[in-house]
Design a protein around this motif. Structure first.
Motif, PDB file in Angstrom:
ATOM      1  N   GLY A  91      37.015   7.465  87.301  1.00  7.83           N
ATOM      2  CA  GLY A  91      36.485   7.689  85.958  1.00  7.83           C
ATOM      3  C   GLY A  91      36.926   6.652  84.955  1.00  7.83           C
ATOM      4  N   GLY A 283      30.270  12.224  83.834  1.00  7.02           N
ATOM      5  CA  GLY A 283      31.597  11.621  83.833  1.00  7.02           C
ATOM      6  C   GLY A 283      31.620  10.296  83.101  1.00  7.02           C
ATOM      7  N   ALA A 284      32.400   9.357  83.616  1.00 11.87           N
ATOM      8  CA  ALA A 284      32.567   8.057  82.976  1.00 11.87           C
ATOM      9  C   ALA A 284      31.220   7.378  82.770  1.00 11.87           C
ATOM     10  CB  ALA A 284      33.468   7.168  83.829  1.00 11.87           C
TER      11      ALA A 284
END
Length: 359
Positions: A91, A283-284
């Protein structure tokens, strides 16, 4: 991450490898022992002593680490043993990759967004960075034959499958707000699968919602084994989940809202699947946030159109089956291990910007 590591270990053991996992004690360590792996339990407090202890469990041919103490321990062990080491980045946290990238034979990233972020921090590492996304066990999570239009005249049922710990506080906060803004014309039933340190916040919010409507709209199931989770998926209509759980629910044919550690991506529609995958489903790399009220509106509109609901369900299931079959990606990882052992630090032949999904 834990599910992915356990499945990797299980497959390696089946294929004849001798695997040692260094991790903290608890249910995860216990589950790893069931795969025939050796498990060295640690709190990572004394790295040098841990390296000496681990060497007694060898010899080893390769080390695979994750950010944090695992990375520090793995690099020391690899240096002492004279063996190659691989790293997985999951991430936003890259753990100072710009300082250590040249110590790794391969750097795996779970999404394109993490890969892009890695190469921005360490451009010279391009030849050593490889996409290795999480996958779905399609023998456990697949219901092509069950795909059907929604039944009219009932409230839709939504599964939320996740950990609820501090690193996923945004997810918890979003659900709390979502339940606060739920309106009579868009009332859903909620099935929560998972546990964690923040679960109390969700239980309090659920109690308020249940009191408001005078019925149990939210039920908590705790942590579920794959078989029980599968059964819960089969009685739900939507999913609001992060990462791997989002992929599993999509494979099951559930229209899915990606809600991860970085916030809410929103409903994954056929024209937005690649974008959702790029950010590892919330997420990231998440570029835009979808508000709770918008999520409820999106889900309600889809529920009210049988044709669009069924088309979305089929599309997202197809997408996961074609692109995120865990068997393929575990084979790819094992193949890379062998390549590393044969060529050690040799860079990749090509530097593709996009994942090479199976057909």
């Amino acid at each position: 991450m834990h599910e992915n590591v356990r499945e990797t270990v299980r497959r390696l053991c089946i294929h004849g490898a001798r695997v040692t996992v260094v991790c903290s004690g608890g249910p995860f360590a216990a589950s790893l022992r069931e795969t025939s792996a050796q498990v060295l339990e640690t709190d990572y407090e004394l790295i040098n002593g841990l390296v000496k202890e681990a060497l007694k469990w060898g010899p080893f041919d390769l080390v695979h680490v994750h950010p944090g103490p695992s990375r520090e321990f793995g690099l020391r062990l690899a240096r002492v043993a004279g063996i190659p080491v691989c790293l997985t980045l999951h991430g936003e946290w890259l753990d100072n990759i710009h300082m250590f990238w040249d110590r790794f034979a391969r750097i795996f990233t779970v999404s394109q967004a993490v890969r892009d972020k890695t190469l921005k921090a360490a451009p010279a590492a391009a030849g050593f960075v490889e996409m290795m996304p999480n996958g779905v066990d399609l023998e456990k999570f697949t219901v092509y034959q069950r795909l059907a239009p929604p039944e009219s005249g009932r409230r839709p049922r939504v599964i939320v499958a996740s950990r609820f710990d501090a690193d996923k506080q945004r997810l918890t906060d979003f659900l709390v707000e979502l339940w606060q803004v739920q309106k009579p014309e868009a009332v859903f039933h909620w099935e929560v699968a998972g546990t964690g340190t923040q679960i109390g916040q969700l239980q309090q919010a659920a109690d308020r919602l249940n009191r408001t409507y005078g019925t149990d709209l939210v039920r908590f199931h705790g942590w579920l084994e794959a078989s029980a989770l599968y059964e819960l998926y089969t009685v739900c209509d939507f999913s609001i989940s992060p990462g791997r759980s989002a992929m599993e629910s999509m494979a099951m044919g559930l229209p899915t809202v990606a809600l991860g550690s970085q916030g809410c991506f929103g409903l994954i529609t056929p024209d937005r699947t690649d974008q959702a995958a790029w950010s590892n489903f919330g997420g990231a790399g998440l570029l835009e946030q979808t508000a709770p009220t918008s999520v409820l509106e999106e889900m309600l509109r889809l529920w009210q159109s049988s044709a669009k609901f069924l088309a979305t369900a089929r599309f997202v299931a197809d997408y996961i089956h074609k692109n995120f079959d865990a068997a393929h990606w575990h084979d790819q990882l094992e193949s890379t291990y062998l390549s590393v052992l044969n060529g050690e630090m040799r860079p990749l032949v090509s530097d593709a910007k996009s994942p090479q999904f199976p057909t």
